[in-house]
Design a protein around this motif. Sequence first.
Motif, PDB file in Angstrom:
ATOM      1  N   ALA A   1       0.867  -1.182   0.000  1.00  0.00           N
ATOM      2  CA  ALA A   1       0.000   0.000   0.000  1.00  0.00           C
ATOM      3  C   ALA A   1       0.898   1.224   0.000  1.00  0.00           C
ATOM      4  N   ILE A   2       0.588   2.192  -0.865  1.00  0.00           N
ATOM      5  CA  ILE A   2       1.430   3.386  -1.002  1.00  0.00           C
ATOM      6  C   ILE A   2       0.650   4.616  -0.567  1.00  0.00           C
ATOM      7  N   GLY A   3       1.307   5.477   0.200  1.00  0.00           N
ATOM      8  CA  GLY A   3       0.691   6.735   0.589  1.00  0.00           C
ATOM      9  C   GLY A   3       1.511   7.421   1.656  1.00  0.00           C
ATOM     10  N   ASP A   4       1.225   8.696   1.895  1.00  0.00           N
ATOM     11  CA  ASP A   4       1.918   9.383   2.990  1.00  0.00           C
ATOM     12  C   ASP A   4       1.387   8.914   4.347  1.00  0.00           C
ATOM     13  N   PHE A   5       0.066   8.704   4.416  1.00  0.00           N
ATOM     14  CA  PHE A   5      -0.580   8.150   5.613  1.00  0.00           C
ATOM     15  C   PHE A   5      -0.372   9.000   6.867  1.00  0.00           C
ATOM     16  N   ASP A   6      -0.307  10.333   6.731  1.00  0.00           N
ATOM     17  CA  ASP A   6      -0.218  11.181   7.918  1.00  0.00           C
ATOM     18  C   ASP A   6      -1.537  11.110   8.670  1.00  0.00           C
ATOM     19  N   GLY A   7      -1.488  10.624   9.884  1.00  0.00           N
ATOM     20  CA  GLY A   7      -2.680  10.434  10.701  1.00  0.00           C
ATOM     21  C   GLY A   7      -3.091   8.984  10.803  1.00  0.00           C
ATOM     22  N   VAL A   8      -2.769   8.176   9.784  1.00  0.00           N
ATOM     23  CA  VAL A   8      -3.227   6.777   9.727  1.00  0.00           C
ATOM     24  C   VAL A   8      -4.705   6.739  10.133  1.00  0.00           C
ATOM     25  N   HIS A   9      -5.514   7.577   9.462  1.00  0.00           N
ATOM     26  CA  HIS A   9      -6.920   7.727   9.811  1.00  0.00           C
ATOM     27  C   HIS A   9      -7.768   6.608   9.192  1.00  0.00           C
ATOM     28  N   LEU A  10      -9.082   6.709   9.337  1.00  0.00           N
ATOM     29  CA  LEU A  10      -9.965   5.636   8.881  1.00  0.00           C
ATOM     30  C   LEU A  10      -9.846   5.385   7.386  1.00  0.00           C
TER      31      LEU A  10
END
Length: 314
Positions: A24-33
Amino acid sequence: MQTVSLSFPLEAGRWADQPPQVLAIGDFDGVHLGHQEVIGRAVSRSRELGAVSAIMTFHPHPRQVLGQDHYIRLLTPRWTKREFLSELGVDVTYMVDFNESFMRLSPEEFVEHMLVPLNLDTVYVGFDFRFGHRGAGTPDTLCELAKGRFAVEIVRPYERGGEKVSSTRIRQCLQDGQAREAGELLGRSYQMEGEVVHGDARGRTIGFPTANILLKDPYVLPANGVYAVRVLVGALWYGGVMNIGVKPTFEGALIHPTLEAHLFDFESDIYGENVQVRLVDFIRPERKFGSVGELVDQIRHDADQARQMLSENN
């Protein structure tokens, strides 16, 4: 969970003899829902295949490198992000060095030199994923450039309250003092961590000793005001009430906000210790009082309200 630092270009053949990966690729800041939806699908698919579940994320935040200075402050610093990803069942996190050279890669260079060498079975991205110079690459571009070497799964937007869950939306909630709403979008209360440092000791003189918390990382700061919080000291959680602000009631009010937490049923000396703070709900904005007596009465009321909020949010 293993964490691996990567930089462009990856070494060809390094992963050739290792098990296939679902990424899975992404910045994911917060690792939110919304992030959890993308990550959860990748982890689930990896379990079906008996493959490695992996995340590719970036540091510093791409928007910071692009000159958007407000992204210096993050919802989840690197170490917190790793903790949350591990809890989601991720086997490996690839932390990519995002710099000006990396920013200028074409979509083709990104795929050929950052994805193909990883021996991927499937790549999961959000519907709004962009990659390559000036965001030229889209999920459709990724499908085309994969050329059958790996599958691409595009995850539709995750909505709550009729709106897309996003890091931008969560940042706005925090800046508006909407701590409970931010927590609902994150899937957990917003948290910050810092060291307990010496303050002016004024709280103790008015009957409400406080822990002055110096944040470890450049977090997104919530709006100035009073919050119901939970604070992790050692291995135990304590309820409390916390003020974020400049203490306008007293002479010499501060320029930069500070965090002061009064912990319920707690008397230990914790100077120098690291504590974790979770914002449960917003109580009121910070304001200036006519006297210290008025402030004490208000703090007493705030503490009662915080206890009630925490009891309703177990």
